[in-house]
Write a protein that holds these residues in place. Structure first.
Motif, mmCIF file in Angstrom:
data_model
loop_
_atom_site.group_PDB
_atom_site.id
_atom_site.type_symbol
_atom_site.label_atom_id
_atom_site.label_comp_id
_atom_site.label_asym_id
_atom_site.label_seq_id
_atom_site.Cartn_x
_atom_site.Cartn_y
_atom_site.Cartn_z
ATOM 1 N N GLN A 72 28.981 -11.518 -18.629
ATOM 2 C CA GLN A 72 28.403 -11.006 -19.875
ATOM 3 C C GLN A 72 28.536 -9.486 -19.987
ATOM 4 O O GLN A 72 28.644 -8.955 -21.087
ATOM 5 N N ALA A 73 28.568 -8.806 -18.840
ATOM 6 C CA ALA A 73 28.686 -7.343 -18.846
ATOM 7 C C ALA A 73 30.128 -6.883 -19.036
ATOM 8 O O ALA A 73 30.385 -5.688 -19.139
ATOM 9 N N GLY A 74 31.092 -7.831 -19.061
ATOM 10 C CA GLY A 74 32.473 -7.461 -19.350
ATOM 11 C C GLY A 74 33.472 -7.657 -18.226
ATOM 12 O O GLY A 74 34.605 -7.189 -18.323
ATOM 13 N N MET A 75 33.083 -8.339 -17.157
ATOM 14 C CA MET A 75 34.008 -8.582 -16.050
ATOM 15 C C MET A 75 35.254 -9.300 -16.574
ATOM 16 O O MET A 75 35.159 -10.318 -17.251
ATOM 17 N N LYS A 76 36.410 -8.749 -16.247
ATOM 18 C CA LYS A 76 37.689 -9.329 -16.694
ATOM 19 C C LYS A 76 38.171 -10.417 -15.741
ATOM 20 O O LYS A 76 38.559 -11.501 -16.159
ATOM 21 N N ARG A 77 38.165 -10.111 -14.433
ATOM 22 C CA ARG A 77 38.624 -11.060 -13.412
ATOM 23 C C ARG A 77 37.822 -10.867 -12.138
ATOM 24 O O ARG A 77 37.284 -9.791 -11.890
ATOM 25 N N SER A 78 37.811 -11.923 -11.303
ATOM 26 C CA SER A 78 37.200 -11.808 -9.982
ATOM 27 C C SER A 78 38.055 -12.537 -8.955
ATOM 28 O O SER A 78 38.709 -13.523 -9.274
ATOM 29 N N ALA A 79 38.041 -12.006 -7.737
ATOM 30 C CA ALA A 79 38.746 -12.615 -6.612
ATOM 31 C C ALA A 79 37.734 -12.811 -5.499
ATOM 32 O O ALA A 79 36.970 -11.910 -5.184
ATOM 33 N N VAL A 80 37.727 -14.012 -4.925
ATOM 34 C CA VAL A 80 36.744 -14.369 -3.906
ATOM 35 C C VAL A 80 37.456 -14.680 -2.596
ATOM 36 O O VAL A 80 38.301 -15.570 -2.544
ATOM 37 N N ALA A 81 37.081 -13.943 -1.554
ATOM 38 C CA ALA A 81 37.632 -14.180 -0.215
ATOM 39 C C ALA A 81 36.710 -15.133 0.526
ATOM 40 O O ALA A 81 35.516 -14.867 0.667
ATOM 41 N N VAL A 82 37.268 -16.264 0.968
ATOM 42 C CA VAL A 82 36.492 -17.272 1.702
ATOM 43 C C VAL A 82 37.205 -17.620 3.001
ATOM 44 O O VAL A 82 38.415 -17.439 3.132
ATOM 45 N N ARG A 83 36.416 -18.138 3.930
ATOM 46 C CA ARG A 83 36.961 -18.530 5.228
ATOM 47 C C ARG A 83 37.017 -20.046 5.392
ATOM 48 O O ARG A 83 37.802 -20.562 6.158
ATOM 49 N N ASP A 84 36.162 -20.782 4.677
ATOM 50 C CA ASP A 84 36.136 -22.228 4.887
ATOM 51 C C ASP A 84 36.144 -22.979 3.561
ATOM 52 O O ASP A 84 35.745 -22.456 2.521
ATOM 53 N N ALA A 85 36.592 -24.225 3.627
ATOM 54 C CA ALA A 85 36.764 -25.053 2.430
ATOM 55 C C ALA A 85 35.442 -25.419 1.773
ATOM 56 O O ALA A 85 35.359 -25.498 0.541
ATOM 57 N N VAL A 86 34.381 -25.616 2.542
ATOM 58 C CA VAL A 86 33.087 -26.001 1.977
ATOM 59 C C VAL A 86 32.552 -24.900 1.072
ATOM 60 O O VAL A 86 32.125 -25.152 -0.058
ATOM 61 N N THR A 87 32.593 -23.661 1.542
ATOM 62 C CA THR A 87 32.128 -22.535 0.731
ATOM 63 C C THR A 87 32.995 -22.392 -0.516
ATOM 64 O O THR A 87 32.483 -22.177 -1.618
ATOM 65 N N ASN A 108 41.954 -17.764 0.676
ATOM 66 C CA ASN A 108 41.590 -18.202 2.022
ATOM 67 C C ASN A 108 42.085 -17.140 2.998
ATOM 68 O O ASN A 108 43.294 -16.964 3.166
ATOM 69 N N VAL A 109 41.161 -16.433 3.639
ATOM 70 C CA VAL A 109 41.530 -15.316 4.508
ATOM 71 C C VAL A 109 42.239 -15.776 5.774
ATOM 72 O O VAL A 109 42.881 -14.969 6.448
ATOM 73 N N GLN A 110 42.164 -17.059 6.085
ATOM 74 C CA GLN A 110 42.885 -17.573 7.253
ATOM 75 C C GLN A 110 44.349 -17.822 6.929
ATOM 76 O O GLN A 110 45.169 -17.974 7.821
ATOM 77 N N GLN A 111 44.675 -17.857 5.645
ATOM 78 C CA GLN A 111 46.054 -18.085 5.223
ATOM 79 C C GLN A 111 46.716 -16.842 4.634
ATOM 80 O O GLN A 111 47.939 -16.770 4.568
ATOM 81 N N VAL A 112 45.924 -15.876 4.188
ATOM 82 C CA VAL A 112 46.455 -14.668 3.558
ATOM 83 C C VAL A 112 45.974 -13.459 4.367
ATOM 84 O O VAL A 112 44.819 -13.051 4.260
ATOM 85 N N TRP A 122 44.981 -9.080 -8.109
ATOM 86 C CA TRP A 122 44.510 -10.028 -9.119
ATOM 87 C C TRP A 122 43.526 -9.352 -10.059
ATOM 88 O O TRP A 122 43.645 -9.442 -11.279
ATOM 89 N N VAL A 123 42.561 -8.642 -9.495
ATOM 90 C CA VAL A 123 41.501 -8.022 -10.298
ATOM 91 C C VAL A 123 42.064 -6.943 -11.214
ATOM 92 O O VAL A 123 41.716 -6.879 -12.392
ATOM 93 N N VAL A 124 42.944 -6.115 -10.703
ATOM 94 C CA VAL A 124 43.444 -4.964 -11.472
ATOM 95 C C VAL A 124 44.617 -5.336 -12.368
ATOM 96 O O VAL A 124 44.660 -4.953 -13.538
ATOM 97 N N GLU A 125 45.591 -6.094 -11.830
ATOM 98 C CA GLU A 125 46.842 -6.341 -12.550
ATOM 99 C C GLU A 125 46.987 -7.754 -13.102
ATOM 100 O O GLU A 125 47.869 -8.005 -13.913
ATOM 101 N N GLY A 126 46.170 -8.692 -12.601
ATOM 102 C CA GLY A 126 46.311 -10.073 -13.008
ATOM 103 C C GLY A 126 47.413 -10.808 -12.262
ATOM 104 O O GLY A 126 47.861 -11.867 -12.689
ATOM 105 N N THR A 127 47.863 -10.243 -11.112
ATOM 106 C CA THR A 127 48.891 -10.874 -10.298
ATOM 107 C C THR A 127 48.252 -11.973 -9.464
ATOM 108 O O THR A 127 47.346 -11.710 -8.680
ATOM 109 N N GLU A 128 48.737 -13.200 -9.646
ATOM 110 C CA GLU A 128 48.163 -14.347 -8.937
ATOM 111 C C GLU A 128 48.261 -14.142 -7.423
ATOM 112 O O GLU A 128 49.319 -13.777 -6.913
ATOM 113 N N PRO A 129 47.166 -14.402 -6.702
ATOM 114 C CA PRO A 129 47.205 -14.301 -5.243
ATOM 115 C C PRO A 129 47.966 -15.468 -4.631
ATOM 116 O O PRO A 129 48.077 -16.536 -5.259
ATOM 117 N N PRO A 130 48.482 -15.291 -3.400
ATOM 118 C CA PRO A 130 49.165 -16.419 -2.732
ATOM 119 C C PRO A 130 48.208 -17.583 -2.531
ATOM 120 O O PRO A 130 47.021 -17.378 -2.330
#
Length: 131
Positions: A72-87, A108-112, A122-130
């Motif tokens: 609602q405040a105007g966030m354009k994109r977000s990227a989330v770093a996770v370690r496990d599939a459940v989270t 997934n930080v174990q793969q990237v 991703w956040v700045v340019e919109g480039t899809e992460p691996p």
């Protein structure tokens, strides 16, 4: 444990277990405060959840509230770093429920190895992460 760090591109949010409902309420309150300050014209969020375990139902509702605040405040994109599939699964569901899933990517930080760079691109340019 949580932390909000303001950056030139927006914010870095860090979450680590244990996260109680009270911790999440405190994060929502602080998010309201920082989002009331002047923000860049276009901004995004990098979320570091590498050390976060699954949340309780009450904490999940508060996380959803916080996610909606950022959108609602105007966030354009977000990227989330996770370690496990459940989270990752839990937060994908929360993102759908709060309406930010179209603009959120999971890394997934174990793969990237260079997850921070991928997240920022991703956040700045919109480039899809691996995948």
């Amino acid at each position: 444990m949580w932390k909000i760090s303001k950056q030139s591109f927006g914010f870095v949010l860090t979450f680590a277990s244990p996260m109680s409902a009270q911790d999440m309420q405190d994060w929502v309150a602080e998010s309201k405060r920082v989002l009331s300050e002047p923000l860049p014209g276009e901004w995004g969020v990098v979320v570091d959840m590498r050390e976060l375990s699954a949340l309780t139902a009450e904490a999940q509702k508060l996380m959803q509230t916080g996610q909606a605040l950022y959108k609602q405040a105007g966030m354009k994109r977000s990227a989330v770093a996770v370690r496990d599939a459940v989270t990752a699964m839990q937060f994908r569901r929360l993102a759908r429920n709060s309406g930010i899933d179209q603009w959120e990517r999971y890394i997934n930080v174990q793969q990237v190895a260079q997850w921070q760079s991928a997240a920022k691109r991703w956040v700045v340019e919109g480039t899809e992460p691996p995948q």
